[in-house]
Write a protein that holds these residues in place. Sequence first.
Motif, PDB file in Angstrom:
ATOM      1  N   PHE A  94       0.837  -1.202   0.000  1.00 53.59           N
ATOM      2  CA  PHE A  94       0.000   0.000   0.000  1.00 53.59           C
ATOM      3  C   PHE A  94       0.875   1.257   0.000  1.00 53.59           C
ATOM      4  O   PHE A  94       0.650   2.196  -0.770  1.00 53.59           O
ATOM      5  CB  PHE A  94      -0.933  -0.016   1.211  1.00 53.59           C
ATOM      6  N   LEU A  95       1.886   1.273   0.880  1.00 54.32           N
ATOM      7  CA  LEU A  95       2.785   2.431   0.949  1.00 54.32           C
ATOM      8  C   LEU A  95       3.554   2.618  -0.356  1.00 54.32           C
ATOM      9  O   LEU A  95       3.774   3.755  -0.797  1.00 54.32           O
ATOM     10  CB  LEU A  95       3.769   2.280   2.105  1.00 54.32           C
ATOM     11  N   LEU A  96       3.952   1.543  -0.975  1.00 52.16           N
ATOM     12  CA  LEU A  96       4.689   1.633  -2.232  1.00 52.16           C
ATOM     13  C   LEU A  96       3.828   2.264  -3.317  1.00 52.16           C
ATOM     14  O   LEU A  96       4.262   3.157  -4.042  1.00 52.16           O
ATOM     15  CB  LEU A  96       5.163   0.247  -2.679  1.00 52.16           C
ATOM     16  N   ARG A  97       2.585   1.811  -3.409  1.00 52.92           N
ATOM     17  CA  ARG A  97       1.682   2.393  -4.418  1.00 52.92           C
ATOM     18  C   ARG A  97       1.377   3.859  -4.111  1.00 52.92           C
ATOM     19  O   ARG A  97       1.288   4.670  -5.008  1.00 52.92           O
ATOM     20  CB  ARG A  97       0.376   1.603  -4.489  1.00 52.92           C
ATOM     21  N   ARG A  98       1.222   4.197  -2.848  1.00 59.80           N
ATOM     22  CA  ARG A  98       0.878   5.560  -2.470  1.00 59.80           C
ATOM     23  C   ARG A  98       2.026   6.527  -2.709  1.00 59.80           C
ATOM     24  O   ARG A  98       1.812   7.700  -3.021  1.00 59.80           O
ATOM     25  CB  ARG A  98       0.471   5.603  -1.000  1.00 59.80           C
ATOM     26  N   ASN A  99       3.253   6.061  -2.561  1.00 53.69           N
ATOM     27  CA  ASN A  99       4.409   6.945  -2.647  1.00 53.69           C
ATOM     28  C   ASN A  99       5.140   6.878  -3.974  1.00 53.69           C
ATOM     29  O   ASN A  99       6.275   7.328  -4.064  1.00 53.69           O
ATOM     30  CB  ASN A  99       5.388   6.610  -1.516  1.00 53.69           C
ATOM     31  N   GLN A 100       4.513   6.336  -4.961  1.00 54.76           N
ATOM     32  CA  GLN A 100       5.172   6.293  -6.260  1.00 54.76           C
ATOM     33  C   GLN A 100       5.306   7.711  -6.805  1.00 54.76           C
ATOM     34  O   GLN A 100       4.376   8.502  -6.759  1.00 54.76           O
ATOM     35  CB  GLN A 100       4.384   5.436  -7.243  1.00 54.76           C
ATOM     36  N   VAL A 101       6.498   8.016  -7.308  1.00 57.63           N
ATOM     37  CA  VAL A 101       6.753   9.328  -7.892  1.00 57.63           C
ATOM     38  C   VAL A 101       7.220   9.127  -9.319  1.00 57.63           C
ATOM     39  O   VAL A 101       7.472   8.017  -9.766  1.00 57.63           O
ATOM     40  CB  VAL A 101       7.820  10.111  -7.093  1.00 57.63           C
ATOM     41  N   ASN A 102       7.350  10.205 -10.030  1.00 56.41           N
ATOM     42  CA  ASN A 102       7.797  10.162 -11.420  1.00 56.41           C
ATOM     43  C   ASN A 102       6.897   9.302 -12.302  1.00 56.41           C
ATOM     44  O   ASN A 102       7.371   8.467 -13.059  1.00 56.41           O
ATOM     45  CB  ASN A 102       9.228   9.639 -11.532  1.00 56.41           C
ATOM     46  N   VAL A 103       5.612   9.501 -12.189  1.00 59.78           N
ATOM     47  CA  VAL A 103       4.712   8.781 -13.066  1.00 59.78           C
ATOM     48  C   VAL A 103       4.712   9.513 -14.397  1.00 59.78           C
ATOM     49  O   VAL A 103       4.359  10.689 -14.484  1.00 59.78           O
ATOM     50  CB  VAL A 103       3.282   8.707 -12.477  1.00 59.78           C
ATOM     51  N   ARG A 104       5.143   8.831 -15.433  1.00 58.78           N
ATOM     52  CA  ARG A 104       5.195   9.435 -16.759  1.00 58.78           C
ATOM     53  C   ARG A 104       4.424   8.561 -17.727  1.00 58.78           C
ATOM     54  O   ARG A 104       4.486   7.337 -17.669  1.00 58.78           O
ATOM     55  CB  ARG A 104       6.652   9.555 -17.232  1.00 58.78           C
ATOM     56  N   TYR A 105       3.726   9.213 -18.618  1.00 57.57           N
ATOM     57  CA  TYR A 105       3.034   8.509 -19.680  1.00 57.57           C
ATOM     58  C   TYR A 105       3.716   8.858 -20.990  1.00 57.57           C
ATOM     59  O   TYR A 105       3.853  10.017 -21.336  1.00 57.57           O
ATOM     60  CB  TYR A 105       1.562   8.926 -19.724  1.00 57.57           C
ATOM     61  N   ASN A 106       4.165   7.865 -21.691  1.00 50.89           N
ATOM     62  CA  ASN A 106       4.815   8.071 -22.975  1.00 50.89           C
ATOM     63  C   ASN A 106       3.927   7.497 -24.066  1.00 50.89           C
ATOM     64  O   ASN A 106       3.571   6.325 -24.030  1.00 50.89           O
ATOM     65  CB  ASN A 106       6.180   7.366 -23.013  1.00 50.89           C
ATOM     66  N   SER A 107       3.576   8.342 -25.015  1.00 53.45           N
ATOM     67  CA  SER A 107       2.761   7.892 -26.142  1.00 53.45           C
ATOM     68  C   SER A 107       3.617   7.895 -27.391  1.00 53.45           C
ATOM     69  O   SER A 107       4.408   8.812 -27.625  1.00 53.45           O
ATOM     70  CB  SER A 107       1.561   8.816 -26.344  1.00 53.45           C
ATOM     71  N   ARG A 128      12.413   7.547  -5.892  1.00 52.93           N
ATOM     72  CA  ARG A 128      13.748   8.070  -5.576  1.00 52.93           C
ATOM     73  C   ARG A 128      14.373   7.260  -4.454  1.00 52.93           C
ATOM     74  O   ARG A 128      13.725   6.926  -3.470  1.00 52.93           O
ATOM     75  CB  ARG A 128      13.640   9.529  -5.176  1.00 52.93           C
ATOM     76  N   MET A 129      15.671   6.985  -4.604  1.00 60.08           N
ATOM     77  CA  MET A 129      16.361   6.178  -3.605  1.00 60.08           C
ATOM     78  C   MET A 129      16.520   6.934  -2.285  1.00 60.08           C
ATOM     79  O   MET A 129      16.311   6.379  -1.205  1.00 60.08           O
ATOM     80  CB  MET A 129      17.734   5.756  -4.117  1.00 60.08           C
ATOM     81  N   LEU A 130      16.868   8.186  -2.328  1.00 64.05           N
ATOM     82  CA  LEU A 130      17.070   8.973  -1.112  1.00 64.05           C
ATOM     83  C   LEU A 130      15.819   9.774  -0.785  1.00 64.05           C
ATOM     84  O   LEU A 130      15.796  10.995  -0.869  1.00 64.05           O
ATOM     85  CB  LEU A 130      18.281   9.883  -1.268  1.00 64.05           C
ATOM     86  N   SER A 131      14.790   9.033  -0.414  1.00 64.96           N
ATOM     87  CA  SER A 131      13.545   9.692  -0.026  1.00 64.96           C
ATOM     88  C   SER A 131      13.066   9.081   1.282  1.00 64.96           C
ATOM     89  O   SER A 131      13.441   7.958   1.640  1.00 64.96           O
ATOM     90  CB  SER A 131      12.479   9.514  -1.106  1.00 64.96           C
ATOM     91  N   LEU A 132      12.237   9.820   1.991  1.00 60.70           N
ATOM     92  CA  LEU A 132      11.686   9.330   3.251  1.00 60.70           C
ATOM     93  C   LEU A 132      10.857   8.065   3.010  1.00 60.70           C
ATOM     94  O   LEU A 132      10.905   7.121   3.805  1.00 60.70           O
ATOM     95  CB  LEU A 132      10.853  10.427   3.916  1.00 60.70           C
ATOM     96  N   ALA A 133      10.118   8.038   1.906  1.00 61.51           N
ATOM     97  CA  ALA A 133       9.291   6.868   1.595  1.00 61.51           C
ATOM     98  C   ALA A 133      10.143   5.618   1.412  1.00 61.51           C
ATOM     99  O   ALA A 133       9.803   4.538   1.902  1.00 61.51           O
ATOM    100  CB  ALA A 133       8.462   7.135   0.342  1.00 61.51           C
ATOM    101  N   HIS A 134      11.275   5.746   0.708  1.00 58.68           N
ATOM    102  CA  HIS A 134      12.139   4.590   0.477  1.00 58.68           C
ATOM    103  C   HIS A 134      12.835   4.163   1.777  1.00 58.68           C
ATOM    104  O   HIS A 134      13.004   2.959   2.016  1.00 58.68           O
ATOM    105  CB  HIS A 134      13.172   4.906  -0.602  1.00 58.68           C
ATOM    106  N   LEU A 135      13.204   5.093   2.623  1.00 52.04           N
ATOM    107  CA  LEU A 135      13.789   4.748   3.926  1.00 52.04           C
ATOM    108  C   LEU A 135      12.779   4.002   4.797  1.00 52.04           C
ATOM    109  O   LEU A 135      13.126   3.030   5.472  1.00 52.04           O
ATOM    110  CB  LEU A 135      14.295   5.997   4.627  1.00 52.04           C
ATOM    111  N   LEU A 136      11.521   4.447   4.774  1.00 49.49           N
ATOM    112  CA  LEU A 136      10.469   3.762   5.518  1.00 49.49           C
ATOM    113  C   LEU A 136      10.253   2.350   4.967  1.00 49.49           C
ATOM    114  O   LEU A 136      10.121   1.393   5.729  1.00 49.49           O
ATOM    115  CB  LEU A 136       9.162   4.557   5.465  1.00 49.49           C
ATOM    116  N   PHE A 139      13.123   0.147   6.195  1.00 48.41           N
ATOM    117  CA  PHE A 139      12.944  -0.181   7.606  1.00 48.41           C
ATOM    118  C   PHE A 139      11.859  -1.254   7.777  1.00 48.41           C
ATOM    119  O   PHE A 139      12.052  -2.234   8.502  1.00 48.41           O
ATOM    120  CB  PHE A 139      12.590   1.081   8.395  1.00 48.41           C
ATOM    121  N   LEU A 140      10.726  -1.088   7.095  1.00 48.96           N
ATOM    122  CA  LEU A 140       9.642  -2.069   7.189  1.00 48.96           C
ATOM    123  C   LEU A 140      10.055  -3.413   6.589  1.00 48.96           C
ATOM    124  O   LEU A 140       9.633  -4.470   7.069  1.00 48.96           O
ATOM    125  CB  LEU A 140       8.383  -1.539   6.509  1.00 48.96           C
ATOM    126  N   HIS A 141      10.883  -3.378   5.548  1.00 47.19           N
ATOM    127  CA  HIS A 141      11.371  -4.619   4.950  1.00 47.19           C
ATOM    128  C   HIS A 141      12.227  -5.401   5.950  1.00 47.19           C
ATOM    129  O   HIS A 141      12.079  -6.626   6.080  1.00 47.19           O
ATOM    130  CB  HIS A 141      12.177  -4.320   3.679  1.00 47.19           C
TER     131      HIS A 141
END
Length: 192
Positions: A94-107, A128-136, A139-141
């Motif tokens: 759930f956290l992974l889906r919520r914190n996804q960044v850089n969503v790009r659509y290429n047509s 992003r590797m150095l983000s609070l979401a990735h650190l969390l 830690f959860l992993h």
Amino acid sequence: MDHSHHDHSNMAPTLVPLMATDSHGDNGGHGGGVHMMMPAFYFSPQMTFYFGYKNVELLFAGLVINTPGEMVGACIGCFLLAVIYEGLKIGREFLLRRNQVNVRYNSMPVPGADGTMLMETHKTVGQRMLSLAHLLQTFLHVIQVVVSYFLMLVFMTYNAYLCIAVAAGAGVGYFLFSWKKAVVVDITEHCH
């Protein structure tokens, strides 16, 4: 002394010290005799499932179950640990889906079968590797891995009560948490 008449059905695993002889393979000779090999021990674990509550060592040397009440408490603890493990798995998704960044659509244009041009759209998701979401997530992993190893070690006691508690906790945890799990359907997939 013959101990075959004793009831050994509820005996827990024991540590047996290894004995060694001198280099000639006997107890005589150069005064070597039998001596202890320190600190080597042979662990004689229970290798079949059993229902018992006396001398059941659980995860740590000092955590020994000896009464029915202690076994009930251990079963409740293992049950809750398995429920938490399932919650961690779904919570991380759930956290992974919520914190996804850089969503790009290429047509991009793609030629169709009849000579017409079709537009094909691709979704690119990054984090992003150095983000609070990735650190969390990291830690959860780590917590999830440690909990999973604890559950594995509990199951490896071969105590049927504890194994049933772990399996039941995993089932209840999956039931409670995974119904919220999103199912991703690829509309471009033609083979279902």
